[in-house]
Design an enzyme around this catalytic site. Structure first.
Site, PDB file in Angstrom:
ATOM      1  N   CYS A 187       0.863  -1.238   0.090  1.00 54.01           N
ATOM      2  CA  CYS A 187       0.056   0.136  -0.036  1.00 54.01           C
ATOM      3  C   CYS A 187       0.985   1.374  -0.318  1.00 54.01           C
ATOM      4  O   CYS A 187       1.791   1.370   1.072  1.00 54.01           O
ATOM      5  CB  CYS A 187      -0.958   0.032   1.279  1.00 54.01           C
ATOM      6  SG  CYS A 187      -1.861   1.594   1.378  1.00 54.01           S
TER       7      CYS A 187
ATOM      8  N   CYS B 249      -3.213   0.053   9.100  1.00 51.74           N
ATOM      9  CA  CYS B 249      -2.633  -1.337   9.135  1.00 51.74           C
ATOM     10  C   CYS B 249      -1.391  -0.947   9.783  1.00 51.74           C
ATOM     11  O   CYS B 249      -0.733  -0.116   9.641  1.00 51.74           O
ATOM     12  CB  CYS B 249      -2.150  -1.769   7.832  1.00 51.74           C
ATOM     13  SG  CYS B 249      -3.751  -2.153   6.633  1.00 51.74           S
TER      14      CYS B 249
ATOM     15  N   TYR C 199     -23.487 -10.921  24.804  1.00 44.71           N
ATOM     16  CA  TYR C 199     -22.820  -9.968  24.146  1.00 44.71           C
ATOM     17  C   TYR C 199     -22.919 -10.466  22.714  1.00 44.71           C
ATOM     18  O   TYR C 199     -22.046 -10.572  21.508  1.00 44.71           O
ATOM     19  CB  TYR C 199     -21.156  -9.859  24.164  1.00 44.71           C
ATOM     20  CG  TYR C 199     -20.732  -9.775  25.697  1.00 44.71           C
ATOM     21  CD1 TYR C 199     -20.585  -8.627  26.345  1.00 44.71           C
ATOM     22  CD2 TYR C 199     -20.522 -10.933  26.406  1.00 44.71           C
ATOM     23  CE1 TYR C 199     -20.334  -8.401  27.590  1.00 44.71           C
ATOM     24  CE2 TYR C 199     -20.164 -10.569  28.089  1.00 44.71           C
ATOM     25  CZ  TYR C 199     -20.062  -9.492  28.584  1.00 44.71           C
ATOM     26  OH  TYR C 199     -19.615  -9.442  29.734  1.00 44.71           O
TER      27      TYR C 199
ATOM     28  N   ASP D  74     -19.092 -13.218  23.847  1.00 45.30           N
ATOM     29  CA  ASP D  74     -17.877 -12.583  22.875  1.00 45.30           C
ATOM     30  C   ASP D  74     -17.846 -11.287  23.265  1.00 45.30           C
ATOM     31  O   ASP D  74     -18.643 -10.256  22.549  1.00 45.30           O
ATOM     32  CB  ASP D  74     -18.823 -12.727  21.404  1.00 45.30           C
ATOM     33  CG  ASP D  74     -17.758 -12.183  20.494  1.00 45.30           C
ATOM     34  OD1 ASP D  74     -16.710 -11.613  20.658  1.00 45.30           O
ATOM     35  OD2 ASP D  74     -18.395 -12.246  19.132  1.00 45.30           O
TER      36      ASP D  74
ATOM     37  N   CYS E 141     -11.753 -10.529  20.905  1.00 45.30           N
ATOM     38  CA  CYS E 141     -10.898  -9.704  20.111  1.00 45.30           C
ATOM     39  C   CYS E 141      -9.695  -9.037  20.765  1.00 45.30           C
ATOM     40  O   CYS E 141      -9.053  -8.435  19.988  1.00 45.30           O
ATOM     41  CB  CYS E 141     -11.592  -8.717  19.130  1.00 45.30           C
ATOM     42  SG  CYS E 141     -12.799  -7.559  20.145  1.00 45.30           S
TER      43      CYS E 141
END
Ligand code: SAH
Length: 499
Positions: free
Chosen positions: A123, A132, A359, A428, A455
């Site tokens: 990129c 990123c 969740y 979650d 996550c």
């Protein structure tokens, strides 16, 4: 000490303001990046003293000894530990070091000995953007980095499985935000915000977005350049178009375009809609969302459907889900199927269990699990998401799932106090993890299995410690790469009751 969080350091002297919530998971806060140039192997510079962002910058030669959890290189300098974005272990580099109040900022000036894991980021905006953080690493090096992160955090609980990687780790985002504005020459630009600022980096393509979404954005950009429609100017409050949000149903092919505008009066609407539909007949619904506040939030409260049904539908795990402009939906559906597949396998459902989906968002995990369970109870804080979950349950003819709105911790405390039973808890939570109210109620409810999807493995490890201390043992850890090119990593853990 070098602080990991945003230090407000600027490259180009724009006003520091809060970064908008550009998207949910892969874009966290990062400190300012810089160009790490592995190709420039010219003469080493003499110590460089420049003013950068208010602090004096000096050039130092350092050797990178490892990576932080956010993928930054760790290096020692004058007794301090520096965190240097875009530097890889084993690399020797010249870095610019500057003080910013209590923080020390470091950025790569020249890589002297590049590591074999280093690649030229595909990129062209990589070093400015910051969405990123790992594009300067080979895919294998990214996988190893994420595996190490999980192995380290999960060490007290067991040995994780090899990370589930993505075959084509680009083009994966099914949702994109583009911000519109004018550059110094008053030309229309559209792109992503630079890190920690409201400076728009003009770009035609983000390599992790769905390519179709970027094509549509480019059409809108061209339209603005050739019409009276004006992008919004954050400083003056003038202009019309603020952002374009696009959601793509990767399986269904349905596409939602949301124009986020500064006012509800849309001059030239018919011409715009006609031109956009002609150029992109694949768009299935177009919405206008009015956001007239000086805010970092992308979406405002008022929403109007300009054509189509106002939502898109997508298929995940064999079920159809209706997605509205505002509701949460996992942004990498290819990897989500792998993640959910693992979570449901770990739940070991035989067909008569009571499963709690805590969740639950729009009910995705619970509805997929309902096919193999006795009944499912979903709980979620966000009202819109609960409404979507109920709608999705009807749409798929699911009769054995119920969804409740509320705090998952309170809900579980209530269940525990009523002496209700659950066989499996699937949880979650958001990045901050769960809380003691929730976890202590899990312990009281005594489900045979807990499947913890996360996550953020740091908060997950914290919560696992509690469960392991209180009657559970870890019986499987599976990392999944949901957000390639970024440092984020997802993991799903199976716990079973010891007795
Ligand atoms: N399981 C879903 C959503 C995961 S994201 C999926 O895979 O799509 C985490 C969800 O937790 C979000 O929908 C958020 O709204 C919800 N949430 C955050 N805090 C909560 C709380 N205290 N109680 C219940 N839900 C909460």
């Amino acid at each position: 000490m070098n602080k990991r969080k945003n230090n407000g350091y600027k490259k180009s002297g724009n006003k520091p303001r809060n970064k908008p919530n550009r998207s949910e998971k892969p874009y966290g806060k990062h400190s300012q990046g810089s160009r790490g140039d592995s190709k420039s192997k010219g003469k080493r510079n003499a110590p460089d003293k420049r003013k950068r962002g208010g602090g004096k910058a000096v050039t130092a030669e350092v050797t990178c000894s490892g990576l932080t959890a956010e993928g930054k290189g760790i290096a020692q300098w004058e007794g301090k530990e520096l965190e240097v974005p875009h530097l890889l272990p084993g690399e020797k580099a010249e870095v610019l070091v500057s003080k910013q109040g209590p923080y020390v900022n470091a950025e790569v000036k020249r890589v002297v000995t590049p590591a074999k894991e280093r690649v030229e980021p595909p990129c062209p905006y990589y070093y400015q953007c910051g969405g990123c953080q790992l594009q300067h690493m080979t895919n294998n090096a990214q996988d190893r980095f994420k595996q190490r992160t999980i192995d380290k955090l999960m060490k007290p609980f067991g040995k994780p499985q090899p990370i589930l990687t993505m075959d084509h780790p680009y083009d994966y985002r099914n949702k994109s935000h583009t911000t519109f504005g004018l550059n110094q020459n008053r030309q229309v630009i559209g792109g992503l915000y630079a890190q920690n600022s409201h400076e728009i980096i003009p770009m035609d393509r983000c390599l992790i977005h769905d390519p179709k979404a970027d094509e549509i954005v480019n059409t809108i950009k061209d339209y603005l350049k050739n019409s009276k429609m004006q992008p919004y100017n954050e400083d003056t409050g003038q202009g019309f178009l603020r952002h374009v949000l696009i959601k793509v149903g990767k399986v269904s092919g349905e596409i939602m375009v949301v124009l986020v505008t500064a006012s509800s009066e849309f001059k030239g609407k018919n011409n715009f809609v006609k031109a956009l539909r002609k150029a992109h007949p694949e768009i299935t619904t177009l919405l206008m969302n009015v956001n007239n506040k000086k805010t970092s939030m992308v979406l405002g409260d008022q929403e109007k459907v300009l054509f189509g049904k106002g939502t898109i539908t997508d298929t995940l795990g064999g079920m159809e889900f209706e997605i509205s402009a505002k509701s949460f939906y996992q942004i990498n559906p290819v990897q989500t199927e792998k993640l959910y597949g693992k979570a449901i396998e770990m739940a070991e459902l035989k067909g008569n269990e009571t499963v709690i989906d805590a969740y639950c968002g729009i009910g995705t995990i619970g509805l997929i699990a309902s096919q193999k369970a006795g009944n499912v109870i979903g709980v979620e804080l966000n009202k819109d998401a609960v409404r979507d979950a109920i709608r999705n349950s009807k749409r798929n003819g699911v009769k054995n799932a119920r969804f409740y709105q509320g705090d998952a911790g309170e809900f579980m405390v209530n269940m525990a106090s009523k002496g209700e039973k659950a066989d499996v808890v699937i949880m979650d939570p958001p990045r901050s993890g769960s809380d003691e109210a929730f976890l202590s109620s899990v312990v009281k409810l005594k489900p045979k299995r807990v499947v913890y999807v996360s996550c953020n493995p740091e908060t997950q490890a914290r919560d696992l410690k509690y469960l392991v201390k209180n009657g559970y043992q870890v019986d499987g850890i599976q990392p999944v790469d949901m957000f390639p090119q970024t440092y984020h990593v997802e993991s799903v853990v199976k716990l079973v009751r010891k007795d």
